[in-house]
Every structure is written in structure tokens, then in C-alpha cells.
Scaffold this motif. Structure first.
Motif, PDB file in Angstrom:
ATOM      1  N   ARG A  46       0.849  -1.213   0.000  1.00 49.42           N
ATOM      2  CA  ARG A  46       0.000   0.000   0.000  1.00 49.42           C
ATOM      3  C   ARG A  46       0.878   1.253   0.000  1.00 49.42           C
ATOM      4  O   ARG A  46       0.592   2.213  -0.711  1.00 49.42           O
ATOM      5  CB  ARG A  46      -0.929  -0.008   1.206  1.00 49.42           C
ATOM      6  CG  ARG A  46      -1.754   1.260   1.332  1.00 49.42           C
ATOM      7  CD  ARG A  46      -3.195   0.951   1.686  1.00 49.42           C
ATOM      8  NE  ARG A  46      -3.946   2.145   2.034  1.00 49.42           N
ATOM      9  CZ  ARG A  46      -4.483   2.977   1.158  1.00 49.42           C
ATOM     10  NH1 ARG A  46      -4.344   2.755  -0.131  1.00 49.42           N
ATOM     11  NH2 ARG A  46      -5.165   4.036   1.545  1.00 49.42           N
ATOM     12  N   TRP A  47       1.950   1.246   0.809  1.00 47.70           N
ATOM     13  CA  TRP A  47       2.829   2.416   0.862  1.00 47.70           C
ATOM     14  C   TRP A  47       3.490   2.673  -0.495  1.00 47.70           C
ATOM     15  O   TRP A  47       3.533   3.808  -0.969  1.00 47.70           O
ATOM     16  CB  TRP A  47       3.886   2.259   1.957  1.00 47.70           C
ATOM     17  CG  TRP A  47       4.782   3.452   2.017  1.00 47.70           C
ATOM     18  CD1 TRP A  47       4.429   4.731   2.381  1.00 47.70           C
ATOM     19  CD2 TRP A  47       6.164   3.521   1.660  1.00 47.70           C
ATOM     20  NE1 TRP A  47       5.508   5.577   2.273  1.00 47.70           N
ATOM     21  CE2 TRP A  47       6.589   4.861   1.836  1.00 47.70           C
ATOM     22  CE3 TRP A  47       7.088   2.576   1.220  1.00 47.70           C
ATOM     23  CZ2 TRP A  47       7.899   5.268   1.582  1.00 47.70           C
ATOM     24  CZ3 TRP A  47       8.375   2.987   0.961  1.00 47.70           C
ATOM     25  CH2 TRP A  47       8.780   4.321   1.146  1.00 47.70           C
ATOM     26  N   LEU A  48       3.982   1.617  -1.134  1.00 46.93           N
ATOM     27  CA  LEU A  48       4.629   1.784  -2.440  1.00 46.93           C
ATOM     28  C   LEU A  48       3.635   2.316  -3.473  1.00 46.93           C
ATOM     29  O   LEU A  48       3.979   3.162  -4.297  1.00 46.93           O
ATOM     30  CB  LEU A  48       5.255   0.468  -2.900  1.00 46.93           C
ATOM     31  CG  LEU A  48       6.490   0.016  -2.109  1.00 46.93           C
ATOM     32  CD1 LEU A  48       6.912  -1.391  -2.525  1.00 46.93           C
ATOM     33  CD2 LEU A  48       7.645   1.002  -2.266  1.00 46.93           C
ATOM     34  N   GLU A  49       2.394   1.836  -3.427  1.00 44.91           N
ATOM     35  CA  GLU A  49       1.386   2.354  -4.353  1.00 44.91           C
ATOM     36  C   GLU A  49       1.103   3.833  -4.077  1.00 44.91           C
ATOM     37  O   GLU A  49       0.957   4.624  -5.019  1.00 44.91           O
ATOM     38  CB  GLU A  49       0.100   1.531  -4.254  1.00 44.91           C
ATOM     39  CG  GLU A  49       0.251   0.153  -4.870  1.00 44.91           C
ATOM     40  CD  GLU A  49      -1.026  -0.660  -4.842  1.00 44.91           C
ATOM     41  OE1 GLU A  49      -1.244  -1.404  -5.810  1.00 44.91           O
ATOM     42  OE2 GLU A  49      -1.801  -0.555  -3.870  1.00 44.91           O
ATOM     43  N   CYS A  50       1.043   4.203  -2.799  1.00 44.11           N
ATOM     44  CA  CYS A  50       0.780   5.614  -2.456  1.00 44.11           C
ATOM     45  C   CYS A  50       1.902   6.533  -2.939  1.00 44.11           C
ATOM     46  O   CYS A  50       1.631   7.609  -3.477  1.00 44.11           O
ATOM     47  CB  CYS A  50       0.598   5.761  -0.943  1.00 44.11           C
ATOM     48  SG  CYS A  50      -0.988   5.156  -0.330  1.00 44.11           S
ATOM     49  N   GLY A 182       4.720  11.939   4.977  1.00 44.27           N
ATOM     50  CA  GLY A 182       3.813  11.507   6.050  1.00 44.27           C
ATOM     51  C   GLY A 182       2.463  11.016   5.572  1.00 44.27           C
ATOM     52  O   GLY A 182       1.887  10.097   6.160  1.00 44.27           O
ATOM     53  N   TYR A 183       1.934  11.595   4.480  1.00 45.66           N
ATOM     54  CA  TYR A 183       0.604  11.203   4.014  1.00 45.66           C
ATOM     55  C   TYR A 183       0.577   9.744   3.548  1.00 45.66           C
ATOM     56  O   TYR A 183      -0.339   8.990   3.876  1.00 45.66           O
ATOM     57  CB  TYR A 183       0.124  12.114   2.888  1.00 45.66           C
ATOM     58  CG  TYR A 183      -0.019  13.569   3.295  1.00 45.66           C
ATOM     59  CD1 TYR A 183      -0.499  13.930   4.559  1.00 45.66           C
ATOM     60  CD2 TYR A 183       0.330  14.588   2.425  1.00 45.66           C
ATOM     61  CE1 TYR A 183      -0.623  15.258   4.935  1.00 45.66           C
ATOM     62  CE2 TYR A 183       0.205  15.930   2.792  1.00 45.66           C
ATOM     63  CZ  TYR A 183      -0.271  16.256   4.047  1.00 45.66           C
ATOM     64  OH  TYR A 183      -0.391  17.570   4.416  1.00 45.66           O
ATOM     65  N   SER A 184       1.578   9.357   2.769  1.00 44.63           N
ATOM     66  CA  SER A 184       1.623   7.968   2.284  1.00 44.63           C
ATOM     67  C   SER A 184       1.851   6.998   3.438  1.00 44.63           C
ATOM     68  O   SER A 184       1.273   5.907   3.469  1.00 44.63           O
ATOM     69  CB  SER A 184       2.714   7.803   1.224  1.00 44.63           C
ATOM     70  OG  SER A 184       3.991   8.154   1.747  1.00 44.63           O
ATOM     71  N   LEU A 185       2.672   7.400   4.409  1.00 41.37           N
ATOM     72  CA  LEU A 185       2.913   6.527   5.564  1.00 41.37           C
ATOM     73  C   LEU A 185       1.649   6.379   6.403  1.00 41.37           C
ATOM     74  O   LEU A 185       1.338   5.279   6.873  1.00 41.37           O
ATOM     75  CB  LEU A 185       4.064   7.070   6.413  1.00 41.37           C
ATOM     76  CG  LEU A 185       5.454   6.896   5.809  1.00 41.37           C
ATOM     77  CD1 LEU A 185       6.502   7.617   6.647  1.00 41.37           C
ATOM     78  CD2 LEU A 185       5.809   5.421   5.665  1.00 41.37           C
ATOM     79  N   MET A 186       0.914   7.462   6.589  1.00 37.73           N
ATOM     80  CA  MET A 186      -0.340   7.376   7.348  1.00 37.73           C
ATOM     81  C   MET A 186      -1.317   6.429   6.660  1.00 37.73           C
ATOM     82  O   MET A 186      -1.973   5.620   7.317  1.00 37.73           O
ATOM     83  CB  MET A 186      -0.951   8.763   7.516  1.00 37.73           C
ATOM     84  CG  MET A 186      -0.200   9.626   8.513  1.00 37.73           C
ATOM     85  SD  MET A 186      -0.699  11.364   8.474  1.00 37.73           S
ATOM     86  CE  MET A 186      -2.428  11.243   8.894  1.00 37.73           C
ATOM     87  N   ALA A 187      -1.400   6.505   5.333  1.00 37.54           N
ATOM     88  CA  ALA A 187      -2.290   5.604   4.594  1.00 37.54           C
ATOM     89  C   ALA A 187      -1.858   4.146   4.792  1.00 37.54           C
ATOM     90  O   ALA A 187      -2.691   3.266   5.019  1.00 37.54           O
ATOM     91  CB  ALA A 187      -2.297   5.966   3.107  1.00 37.54           C
ATOM     92  N   ALA A 188      -0.550   3.896   4.726  1.00 35.85           N
ATOM     93  CA  ALA A 188      -0.037   2.536   4.889  1.00 35.85           C
ATOM     94  C   ALA A 188      -0.257   2.006   6.303  1.00 35.85           C
ATOM     95  O   ALA A 188      -0.401   0.798   6.522  1.00 35.85           O
ATOM     96  CB  ALA A 188       1.451   2.492   4.544  1.00 35.85           C
ATOM     97  N   LEU A 189      -0.284   2.911   7.291  1.00 32.68           N
ATOM     98  CA  LEU A 189      -0.493   2.527   8.696  1.00 32.68           C
ATOM     99  C   LEU A 189      -1.975   2.455   9.065  1.00 32.68           C
ATOM    100  O   LEU A 189      -2.314   2.163  10.213  1.00 32.68           O
ATOM    101  CB  LEU A 189       0.216   3.523   9.626  1.00 32.68           C
ATOM    102  CG  LEU A 189       1.751   3.534   9.556  1.00 32.68           C
ATOM    103  CD1 LEU A 189       2.312   4.773  10.249  1.00 32.68           C
ATOM    104  CD2 LEU A 189       2.336   2.262  10.142  1.00 32.68           C
TER     105      LEU A 189
END
Length: 198
Positions: A46-50, A182-189
Motif C-alpha cells: 500500500r505504501w509503495l502504491e501511495c 507523512g501522508y503515504s505513511l499514514m495511509a499505509a499505517l
């Protein structure tokens, strides 16, 4: 990183994986306190896609003739990412997954004693950005300590290439686009925007 390697994909993501793991840990600790709930490990795919979306890739349509390939290079010193699933570099290396954006192919490169992470990151970034076949480069450095070298290293990059640098806060200048890490990391978390409004 071998300059004479066979060929790069048109789309490449270069990551200081140790740094990203540390930032994910900090976010987990802070958001568990703020939200009053347990935050799971980040979903690597998910993080890589974001971050691919942050770099300008878009989902493929039915009229796309060939599948988009995205090469992911994770530079690391530690044996695994403690705050991502999957996170063991030996398990991730050479693996691939397919999603709406295309096929992500993961390579893990361990930083050896003879070179620092910063030096290997900058050298790798320059080799990739100079490769004629690369049209899109997404860079996730330890921006707090390396940003000036990243900016300098990309100063003469081809204007036809789409280069995006992700950092935790906006940084000054540069011959590239910027996005907030931070936005992509929040989505992945699994941290949702509506949770933060309360």
C-alpha cells in the motif's frame, strides 16, 4: 548499484528504507497516543502504491497496451523494517506484486561497511536519474540530513524526466517536484483523515 546493469525501468522508486522505518515508528508512537488505539505495522505494498501516486503514476485503463513496470530499490543497513509488513529484506528482495498502477519489482541493496548510506543513496540516485530509459524517478531520502546533497545531485537532471522527492516537510528549491512523506505513511499505517478531525 552497478552503472552497467542491464536496464532500468521507465519508473524507479529509490528509498532509504532504514529512514522510512524510523519515521513510521515515530508516527506509530505519536498516533497511538493521539488516537488512543493500536496502530498496526505499515502495509508495504500500500505504501509503495501511495508514493507511486505521489510521483504521478495513475491506474491503468483497459486500453493500456502493456503493463506499467515500477522498479523499487530499497537501500538498507538493518536486516528488516520493524514497522512494515512484509519487512524482512531477504524476503522482499526479488519479489514483485501487481496492482492498479502496474507491476512493482523490489530489489533490496544492503549498504556494506565500505560506504555510507548517504553516499550510496546519492550515487544511486545520480546513476538512476542519468539513465536514458528512466522517465520517472521517485526519491525517498533521509531528507533532514541529506536534502542539500539530493538537491545538488538532481540539479542537472533532464527536464523531461519527472522526478519527485518525498520529505516530511516542504524543502527549499530544487529541480524536482516535492510531496509530503507523512501522508503515504499514514495511509499505509491505516490512519484515516476522519480520525484526526475529532
Amino acid at each position: 548499484m552497478n552503472e552497467n546493469r542491464d536496464k532500468w525501468c521507465e519508473n524507479v522508486i529509490l528509498v532509504d528504507a532504514d529512514y522510512v522505518d524510523k519515521v513510521a515508528f515515530d508516527l506509530i508512537v505519536n498516533f497511538e497516543r493521539i488516537l488512543g488505539r493500536r496502530i498496526p505495522q505499515g502495509d508495504m505494498a500500500r505504501w509503495l502504491e501511495c508514493i507511486a501516486l505521489d510521483g504521478g503514476l495513475r491506474p491503468q485503463t483497459s486500453d493500456t497496451r502493456h503493463q506499467t513496470s515500477i522498479q523499487v530499490v530499497l537501500l538498507h543497513k538493518q536486516a528488516q523494517m520493524q514497522n512494515f509488513q512484509p519487512g524482512v529484506f531477504a524476503d522482499l528482495d526479488g519479489k514483485a506484486f501487481t496492482g492498479p498502477l502496474g507491476e512493482f519489482m523490489v530489489s533490496c541493496v544492503q549498504v556494506e561497511e565500505m560506504v555510507t548510506m548517504d553516499d550510496l543513496f546519492i550515487d544511486s540516485m545520480q546513476v538512476i536519474s542519468n539513465a536514458a530509459e528512466v522517465r520517472r524517478l521517485i526519491v525517498v531520502p533521509n531528507a533532514e540530513q541529506l536534502y542539500n546533497k539530493v538537491r545538488e545531485g538532481l540539479r542537472h537532471a533532464d527536464d523531461e524526466k519527472r522526478i519527485t522527492v518525498l520529505a516530511m516537510q516542504p524543502m527549499e528549491g530544487g529541480n524536482f517536484r516535492q510531496e509530503i512523506l507523512g501522508y503515504s505513511l499514514m495511509a499505509a499505517l491505516g490512519i484515516r483523515g476522519e480520525e484526526l478531525k475529532g
